[in-house]
Design a protein around this motif. Structure first.
Motif, PDB file in Angstrom:
ATOM      1  N   GLU A 353       0.811  -1.219   0.000  1.00  0.00           N
ATOM      2  CA  GLU A 353       0.000   0.000   0.000  1.00  0.00           C
ATOM      3  C   GLU A 353       0.843   1.266   0.000  1.00  0.00           C
ATOM      4  OE1 GLU A 353      -2.734  -0.185   3.225  1.00  0.00           O
ATOM      5  OE2 GLU A 353      -3.999  -1.692   2.255  1.00  0.00           O
ATOM      6  N   SER A 354       2.127   1.147   0.334  1.00  0.00           N
ATOM      7  CA  SER A 354       3.031   2.291   0.301  1.00  0.00           C
ATOM      8  C   SER A 354       4.354   1.829  -0.279  1.00  0.00           C
ATOM      9  CB  SER A 354       3.226   2.885   1.700  1.00  0.00           C
ATOM     10  OG  SER A 354       3.770   1.920   2.580  1.00  0.00           O
ATOM     11  N   LEU A 355       5.176   2.782  -0.694  1.00  0.00           N
ATOM     12  CA  LEU A 355       6.448   2.473  -1.328  1.00  0.00           C
ATOM     13  C   LEU A 355       7.466   2.103  -0.257  1.00  0.00           C
ATOM     14  CD1 LEU A 355       7.619   2.452  -4.222  1.00  0.00           C
ATOM     15  CD2 LEU A 355       8.492   4.749  -3.787  1.00  0.00           C
ATOM     16  N   PRO A 356       8.022   0.895  -0.282  1.00  0.00           N
ATOM     17  CA  PRO A 356       8.984   0.500   0.751  1.00  0.00           C
ATOM     18  C   PRO A 356      10.304   1.233   0.582  1.00  0.00           C
ATOM     19  CG  PRO A 356       8.829  -1.196  -0.929  1.00  0.00           C
ATOM     20  CD  PRO A 356       7.785  -0.170  -1.259  1.00  0.00           C
ATOM     21  N   PRO A 357      11.163   1.245   1.631  1.00  0.00           N
ATOM     22  CA  PRO A 357      12.404   2.020   1.564  1.00  0.00           C
ATOM     23  C   PRO A 357      13.535   1.361   0.798  1.00  0.00           C
ATOM     24  CG  PRO A 357      12.195   0.999   3.719  1.00  0.00           C
ATOM     25  CD  PRO A 357      10.917   0.714   2.981  1.00  0.00           C
ATOM     26  N   GLY A 358      13.504   0.047   0.586  1.00  0.00           N
ATOM     27  CA  GLY A 358      14.618  -0.634  -0.069  1.00  0.00           C
ATOM     28  C   GLY A 358      14.821  -0.181  -1.499  1.00  0.00           C
ATOM     29  N   ILE A 359      16.064   0.013  -1.878  1.00  0.00           N
ATOM     30  CA  ILE A 359      16.374   0.508  -3.228  1.00  0.00           C
ATOM     31  C   ILE A 359      15.918  -0.483  -4.287  1.00  0.00           C
ATOM     32  CG2 ILE A 359      18.256   1.159  -4.781  1.00  0.00           C
ATOM     33  CD1 ILE A 359      19.781   2.147  -2.296  1.00  0.00           C
ATOM     34  N   ALA A 360      16.230  -1.768  -4.087  1.00  0.00           N
ATOM     35  CA  ALA A 360      15.834  -2.779  -5.068  1.00  0.00           C
ATOM     36  C   ALA A 360      14.316  -2.928  -5.107  1.00  0.00           C
ATOM     37  CB  ALA A 360      16.493  -4.116  -4.741  1.00  0.00           C
ATOM     38  N   ALA A 361      13.694  -2.851  -3.932  1.00  0.00           N
ATOM     39  CA  ALA A 361      12.232  -2.975  -3.884  1.00  0.00           C
ATOM     40  C   ALA A 361      11.570  -1.820  -4.615  1.00  0.00           C
ATOM     41  CB  ALA A 361      11.766  -3.032  -2.437  1.00  0.00           C
ATOM     42  N   GLN A 362      12.070  -0.622  -4.417  1.00  0.00           N
ATOM     43  CA  GLN A 362      11.502   0.533  -5.108  1.00  0.00           C
ATOM     44  C   GLN A 362      11.662   0.414  -6.618  1.00  0.00           C
ATOM     45  OE1 GLN A 362      13.262   4.059  -3.412  1.00  0.00           O
ATOM     46  NE2 GLN A 362      11.970   3.994  -1.586  1.00  0.00           N
ATOM     47  N   ALA A 363      12.846  -0.063  -7.048  1.00  0.00           N
ATOM     48  CA  ALA A 363      13.087  -0.199  -8.487  1.00  0.00           C
ATOM     49  C   ALA A 363      12.183  -1.252  -9.109  1.00  0.00           C
ATOM     50  CB  ALA A 363      14.558  -0.546  -8.731  1.00  0.00           C
ATOM     51  N   ALA A 364      11.783  -2.258  -8.312  1.00  0.00           N
ATOM     52  CA  ALA A 364      10.958  -3.348  -8.834  1.00  0.00           C
ATOM     53  C   ALA A 364       9.472  -3.082  -8.712  1.00  0.00           C
ATOM     54  CB  ALA A 364      11.315  -4.640  -8.094  1.00  0.00           C
ATOM     55  N   ALA A 365       9.090  -1.987  -8.067  1.00  0.00           N
ATOM     56  CA  ALA A 365       7.675  -1.723  -7.804  1.00  0.00           C
ATOM     57  C   ALA A 365       6.897  -1.521  -9.101  1.00  0.00           C
ATOM     58  CB  ALA A 365       7.530  -0.495  -6.906  1.00  0.00           C
ATOM     59  N   GLU A 366       5.832  -2.289  -9.261  1.00  0.00           N
ATOM     60  CA  GLU A 366       4.929  -2.151 -10.390  1.00  0.00           C
ATOM     61  C   GLU A 366       3.646  -1.482  -9.909  1.00  0.00           C
ATOM     62  OE1 GLU A 366       4.297  -5.973 -12.030  1.00  0.00           O
ATOM     63  OE2 GLU A 366       6.408  -6.296 -12.552  1.00  0.00           O
ATOM     64  N   PRO A 367       3.188  -0.460 -10.605  1.00  0.00           N
ATOM     65  CA  PRO A 367       2.002   0.265 -10.130  1.00  0.00           C
ATOM     66  C   PRO A 367       0.727  -0.562 -10.240  1.00  0.00           C
ATOM     67  CG  PRO A 367       2.606   1.013 -12.316  1.00  0.00           C
ATOM     68  CD  PRO A 367       3.689   0.068 -11.888  1.00  0.00           C
ATOM     69  N   VAL A 368      -0.129  -0.394  -9.264  1.00  0.00           N
ATOM     70  CA  VAL A 368      -1.480  -0.941  -9.320  1.00  0.00           C
ATOM     71  C   VAL A 368      -2.402   0.237  -9.617  1.00  0.00           C
ATOM     72  CG1 VAL A 368      -3.325  -2.079  -8.036  1.00  0.00           C
ATOM     73  CG2 VAL A 368      -0.936  -2.782  -7.701  1.00  0.00           C
ATOM     74  N   TYR A 369      -3.159   0.143 -10.704  1.00  0.00           N
ATOM     75  CA  TYR A 369      -3.922   1.293 -11.171  1.00  0.00           C
ATOM     76  C   TYR A 369      -5.431   1.101 -10.998  1.00  0.00           C
ATOM     77  CZ  TYR A 369       0.126   3.298 -13.641  1.00  0.00           C
ATOM     78  OH  TYR A 369       1.333   3.867 -13.957  1.00  0.00           O
ATOM     79  N   GLU A 370      -6.098   2.212 -10.768  1.00  0.00           N
ATOM     80  CA  GLU A 370      -7.529   2.350 -11.034  1.00  0.00           C
ATOM     81  C   GLU A 370      -7.652   3.209 -12.284  1.00  0.00           C
ATOM     82  OE1 GLU A 370      -9.781   4.151  -7.950  1.00  0.00           O
ATOM     83  OE2 GLU A 370      -9.182   2.689  -6.425  1.00  0.00           O
ATOM     84  N   THR A 371      -8.642   2.942 -13.085  1.00  0.00           N
ATOM     85  CA  THR A 371      -8.858   3.731 -14.292  1.00  0.00           C
ATOM     86  C   THR A 371     -10.163   4.507 -14.156  1.00  0.00           C
ATOM     87  OG1 THR A 371      -7.665   2.132 -15.651  1.00  0.00           O
ATOM     88  CG2 THR A 371      -9.100   3.681 -16.794  1.00  0.00           C
ATOM     89  N   LEU A 372     -10.052   5.810 -14.380  1.00  0.00           N
ATOM     90  CA  LEU A 372     -11.205   6.704 -14.293  1.00  0.00           C
ATOM     91  C   LEU A 372     -11.482   7.297 -15.667  1.00  0.00           C
ATOM     92  CD1 LEU A 372     -10.190   8.622 -11.036  1.00  0.00           C
ATOM     93  CD2 LEU A 372     -11.676   6.627 -11.229  1.00  0.00           C
ATOM     94  N   PRO A 373     -12.735   7.633 -15.962  1.00  0.00           N
ATOM     95  CA  PRO A 373     -13.026   8.246 -17.265  1.00  0.00           C
ATOM     96  C   PRO A 373     -12.489   9.676 -17.335  1.00  0.00           C
ATOM     97  CG  PRO A 373     -14.988   8.206 -15.892  1.00  0.00           C
ATOM     98  CD  PRO A 373     -13.946   7.417 -15.159  1.00  0.00           C
ATOM     99  N   GLY A 374     -11.956  10.037 -18.497  1.00  0.00           N
ATOM    100  CA  GLY A 374     -11.545  11.413 -18.711  1.00  0.00           C
ATOM    101  C   GLY A 374     -12.735  12.287 -19.041  1.00  0.00           C
ATOM    102  N   TRP A 375     -12.471  13.579 -19.240  1.00  0.00           N
ATOM    103  CA  TRP A 375     -13.579  14.505 -19.529  1.00  0.00           C
ATOM    104  C   TRP A 375     -13.491  15.088 -20.929  1.00  0.00           C
ATOM    105  CZ3 TRP A 375     -10.372  14.522 -15.312  1.00  0.00           C
ATOM    106  CH2 TRP A 375      -9.275  15.404 -15.327  1.00  0.00           C
ATOM    107  N   GLN A 376     -12.314  15.103 -21.539  1.00  0.00           N
ATOM    108  CA  GLN A 376     -12.113  15.491 -22.939  1.00  0.00           C
ATOM    109  C   GLN A 376     -12.861  16.768 -23.331  1.00  0.00           C
ATOM    110  OE1 GLN A 376     -12.756  11.366 -24.745  1.00  0.00           O
ATOM    111  NE2 GLN A 376     -10.868  12.030 -25.733  1.00  0.00           N
ATOM    112  N   CYS A 377     -12.691  17.769 -22.495  1.00  0.00           N
ATOM    113  CA  CYS A 377     -13.193  19.099 -22.826  1.00  0.00           C
ATOM    114  C   CYS A 377     -12.335  20.128 -22.089  1.00  0.00           C
ATOM    115  CB  CYS A 377     -14.669  19.256 -22.473  1.00  0.00           C
ATOM    116  SG  CYS A 377     -15.031  19.056 -20.726  1.00  0.00           S
TER     117      CYS A 377
END
Length: 428
Positions: A353-377
């Motif tokens: 749920e948060s970015l850990p302090p380890g250098i290797a762990a941070q470099a390996a972190a893959e984002p977990v995304y939510e996708t929201l609709p844009g507004w395009q105006c």
């Protein structure tokens, strides 16, 4: 509430100068308390463009500016900046600008050492090469020269000799020219003549202003994820970037009781190396950079760009005890059909749920995304939250809900008036 701290809540370049510029209208004093000339702001006031690195933004509105002890001061950089703004019609005097008497100095030898150290690192940190890090090392090592030393000739020579005794062998080991004592002493004496008239007991003056009820604005440099202790180490700056630094950095302890406005872009950007889980690569990242004009104010370096990282923002909200958020550059997302927000990280198959302090762990972190609709105006003409399209309002609501901090201000364009600000700066 008579004190407000404005601080970056990502990796910098969030548009803090714009927010400080807005808040300066309600302030009597504007204080820089950290950083150096390695960070800067571009401001447009009355149709004129100003580029500031050391001078507090409030000077542009006739407010008194102070540069506190927590700033690393390159004397020549400050004098050059004063000269530039003077040529534009803004005259800086000891009545309008106060320099902390005991502020630490960044010298030419620090710049040379900064560049040399960066080249020796296996993976460069991505410093600006302005000498800030080595100057801070001298401060911690009690070797630094301060502005007040320039007022005492015997002290200056003694302190200079001690500094050179450390730096001369270091320069030889790194293949750098040895610092020339006579030339550096002459330069320091010239700087003293020019800058000592600005020297002031900044902490005492802030205390007096606070007692009479003056509104004091503290202008943070860089951002919290570049903090030397709590940022994405070692890809950080050399000192504290937290709002808590406003108290020691200004010399006024009551700054610790100020309210804190965290500035965050509607997306993310980062300069230099270091982890950036939500970075957008390729054409998508390039397009976001161009649309947002994401190039360094002082260096011109292109910024890495990506989706907003809400997990990281929740960390900085906790770390900085943020009272409110200012979301900038919402309009840059106007053309996006969908918008992703990072809500956590997957590292080795495990969800964080948060970015850990380890250098290797941070470099390996893959984002977990939510996708929201844009507004395009176009949101650029919006001046009230109600003017924004529903999808843009829902995007802001998602930020608030996830981070747990209310949004007090939204910017929707480069123009100074392109702000949705339902309250005054000191009413947050």
């Amino acid at each position: 509430m008579s004190q407000l701290i404005v601080v970056g809540a990502q990796w910098g370049d969030e548009g803090k100068g714009r927010i400080v510029d807005w808040a300066s209208e309600d302030a009597e004093l504007v204080v820089r308390y950290n950083g150096g000339h390695n960070a800067g702001h571009t401001l447009v006031v009355d149709g004129r463009t100003w580029k500031l690195a050391l001078l507090p933004c409030g000077l542009l509105h006739g407010r008194t500016g102070a540069i506190g002890k927590g700033v690393s001061l390159d004397p020549q950089a400050l004098l050059d900046e004063i000269s530039r703004v003077s040529a534009q019609g803004l005259h800086i005097t000891p009545d309008t600008l106060w320099l902390a008497e005991d502020i630490n100095l960044v010298l030419p030898l620090h710049r040379a050492l900064d560049v040399a150290q960066e080249s020796l690192r296996g993976t460069p940190v991505g410093t600006t090469g302005r000498g800030i890090g080595p100057a801070l090392e001298d401060r911690s090592g009690r070797r630094a020269l301060r502005l007040c030393d320039l007022a005492e000739p015997d002290t200056l020579e003694e302190r200079l000799d001690g500094l050179l005794a450390w730096h001369a062998p270091l320069a030889r080991a790194l293949g750098l020219p040895a610092p020339e004592r006579a030339a550096l002493l002459a330069q320091l004496q010239a700087w003293g003549e020019a800058l000592l008239p600005f020297a002031a007991p900044v902490g005492e003056r802030l205390a007096a202003a606070h007692t009479r009820g003056a509104h004091i604005l503290y202008e943070g440099a860089q951002a919290m994820m570049l903090d030397t202790d709590h940022g994405t180490w070692p890809y950080v700056t050399g000192a504290s970037t937290l709002p808590a630094q406003a108290a020691p950095g200004s010399g006024f302890g009551a700054a610790a009781r100020a309210r804190v406005l965290g500035v965050v872009k509607a997306y993310s950007s980062r300069v230099g190396n270091g982890p950036f889980p939500s970075e957008m690569h390729g054409a998508a990242g390039d397009a976001l950079r161009e649309r947002g004009g994401e190039y360094g104010v002082n260096t011109g370096r292109p910024r890495r760009c990506g989706w907003i990282d809400l997990a990281l923002l929740r960390q900085t909200a906790r770390l900085g005890a943020l009272d409110a958020l200012a979301v900038t550059k919402l309009d840059v997302l106007d053309d996006q059909p969908e918008i992703s927000v990072c809500t956590g990280y997957r590292i080795g198959g495990r969800l964080h749920e948060s970015l850990p302090p380890g250098i290797a762990a941070q470099a390996a972190a893959e984002p977990v995304y939510e996708t929201l609709p844009g507004w395009q105006c176009d949101t650029g003409r919006s001046r009230r939250l109600e003017d924004l399209p529903m999808q843009a309002r829902k995007y802001l609501e998602r930020i608030e809900a996830f981070v747990g901090v209310p949004i007090a201000l939204v910017s929707v364009g480069a123009e100074r008036e392109a702000l949705i600000a339902p309250q005054g700066a000191f009413d947050l």
